[in-house]
Design an enzyme around this catalytic site. Structure first.
Site, short mmCIF file in Angstrom:
data_model
loop_
_atom_site.label_atom_id
_atom_site.label_comp_id
_atom_site.label_asym_id
_atom_site.label_seq_id
_atom_site.Cartn_x
_atom_site.Cartn_y
_atom_site.Cartn_z
N ALA A 13 0.82 -1.22 0.00
CA ALA A 13 0.00 0.00 0.00
C ALA A 13 0.85 1.27 0.00
O ALA A 13 0.33 2.36 -0.26
CB ALA A 13 -0.92 0.00 1.22
N GLU A 88 7.13 -2.39 9.85
CA GLU A 88 6.72 -3.77 10.17
C GLU A 88 6.25 -3.85 11.62
O GLU A 88 6.55 -4.81 12.35
CB GLU A 88 7.86 -4.76 9.90
CG GLU A 88 8.46 -4.68 8.50
CD GLU A 88 7.46 -4.94 7.37
OE1 GLU A 88 6.43 -5.56 7.62
OE2 GLU A 88 7.73 -4.47 6.24
N ALA A 89 5.47 -2.86 12.04
CA ALA A 89 5.05 -2.74 13.44
C ALA A 89 4.11 -3.86 13.88
O ALA A 89 3.90 -4.06 15.08
CB ALA A 89 4.39 -1.37 13.66
N GLN A 90 3.57 -4.60 12.90
CA GLN A 90 2.72 -5.74 13.27
C GLN A 90 3.51 -6.78 14.05
O GLN A 90 2.94 -7.55 14.81
CB GLN A 90 2.08 -6.38 12.03
CG GLN A 90 3.01 -7.13 11.08
CD GLN A 90 3.66 -6.23 10.04
OE1 GLN A 90 3.55 -5.01 10.12
NE2 GLN A 90 4.31 -6.82 9.04
N HIS A 185 -13.61 -9.87 -1.84
CA HIS A 185 -12.81 -10.83 -2.62
C HIS A 185 -11.93 -11.71 -1.74
O HIS A 185 -11.66 -12.86 -2.08
CB HIS A 185 -12.04 -10.09 -3.72
CG HIS A 185 -12.95 -9.69 -4.84
ND1 HIS A 185 -13.17 -8.38 -5.19
CD2 HIS A 185 -13.76 -10.45 -5.61
CE1 HIS A 185 -14.07 -8.36 -6.18
NE2 HIS A 185 -14.44 -9.59 -6.43
#
Ligand SMILES: Nc1ncnc2c1ncn2[C@@H]1O[C@H](COP(=O)(O)OP(=O)(O)O)[C@@H](O)[C@H]1O
Ligand SMILES: Cc1cn([C@H]2C[C@H](O)[C@@H](COP(=O)(O)O)O2)c(=O)[nH]c1=O
Ligand SMILES: [Zn+2]
Length: 200
Positions: A13, A88-90, A185
């Site tokens: 994104a 990449e804070a996840q 989807h």
């Protein structure tokens, strides 16, 4: 008072691009920043934040036991930091998100964290869950599904492009392994025909 920002989005994104732009913006004005990324996310190299647009920057890789507050405070007391940027804070633990909140509250350093909201099963990551709960500001970075709707979900696919529904939450990869889709989807590709008929 400094704030904790969570910039969240699906994959592909523009999160890393936006982070690197923000970083450049601070630095071109002579302000010092500190960059972190997940050590496990080595797609562009260990401790590298890489954008698909081709820009990249070196960052401090964090692991599960990395004390982000301690590292940032040590750097800040040496030369003041204008902000801390985390990609990449996840992959942060809930404890590490609390450390980032403490950086804002105790040291008055703004923190900008960038990451995925959900995994390939549509479940929150630990870091994202804690950020959604604690951040002062939640900012969605938008991208589009193949149908033109907003892509909010991340489909994991095999080498033949078929949806993968089971597996470990963590699997490093890029466009060859993940496709960002709208919810409709994502549901279509991850729901088995038998499950569809049982909900009718
Ligand atoms: N050559 C290019 N020119 C412009 N945009 C590009 C180019 N290559 C990739 N992109 C766009 O960059 C975005 C991905 O940026 P990136 O920062 O790597 O995403 P994320 O960190 O969210 O996974 C996508 O929207 C993609 O369409
Ligand atoms: C959905 C999902 C993603 N990951 C991994 C795959 C990548 O290494 C990163 C996200 O990279 P981005 O393009 O910078 O957003 O996260 C994962 O481990 N598990 C998942 O379910
Ligand atoms: Zn769609």
């Amino acid at each position: 008072m400094a704030k904790l920002y969570f910039y969240y989005a699906s994959m592909n994104a523009g999160k890393s691009t936006t982070l690197l732009q923000a970083d450049f913006n601070y630095r071109e004005r002579g302000m010092r920043t500190l960059l972190f990324t997940a050590g496990v996310h080595d797609r562009g190299g260990h401790g590298v934040i890489d954008s698909r647009l081709g820009i990249s920057a070196q960052a401090i890789p964090f692991a599960a036991d990395t004390d982000l507050q301690q590292i940032a405070e040590d750097a800040h007391f040496e030369t003041p930091l204008a902000c801390v940027l985390v990609d990449e804070a996840q992959f942060l633990s809930a404890t590490q998100v609390r450390q980032l909140a403490a950086l804002c509250d105790e040291d008055d350093i703004p923190v900008l964290a960038y990451g995925l909201r959900t995994d390939f099963q549509g479940k929150l990551f630990e870091g994202s869950s804690a950020l959604l709960a604690l951040a002062d500001a939640l900012i969605e970075i938008k991208s589009v599904c193949e149908c033109g709707r907003k892509a909010t979900m991340n489909l994991r696919v095999d080498d033949a492009g078929r949806a993968i529904r089971e597996g470990a939450q963590k699997q490093i990869g890029g466009n060859e392994r993940y496709v960002a889709l709208c919810r409709r989807h994502f549901m279509q590709r991850t729901t088995l025909p038998a499950e569809l008929s049982s909900t009718e």
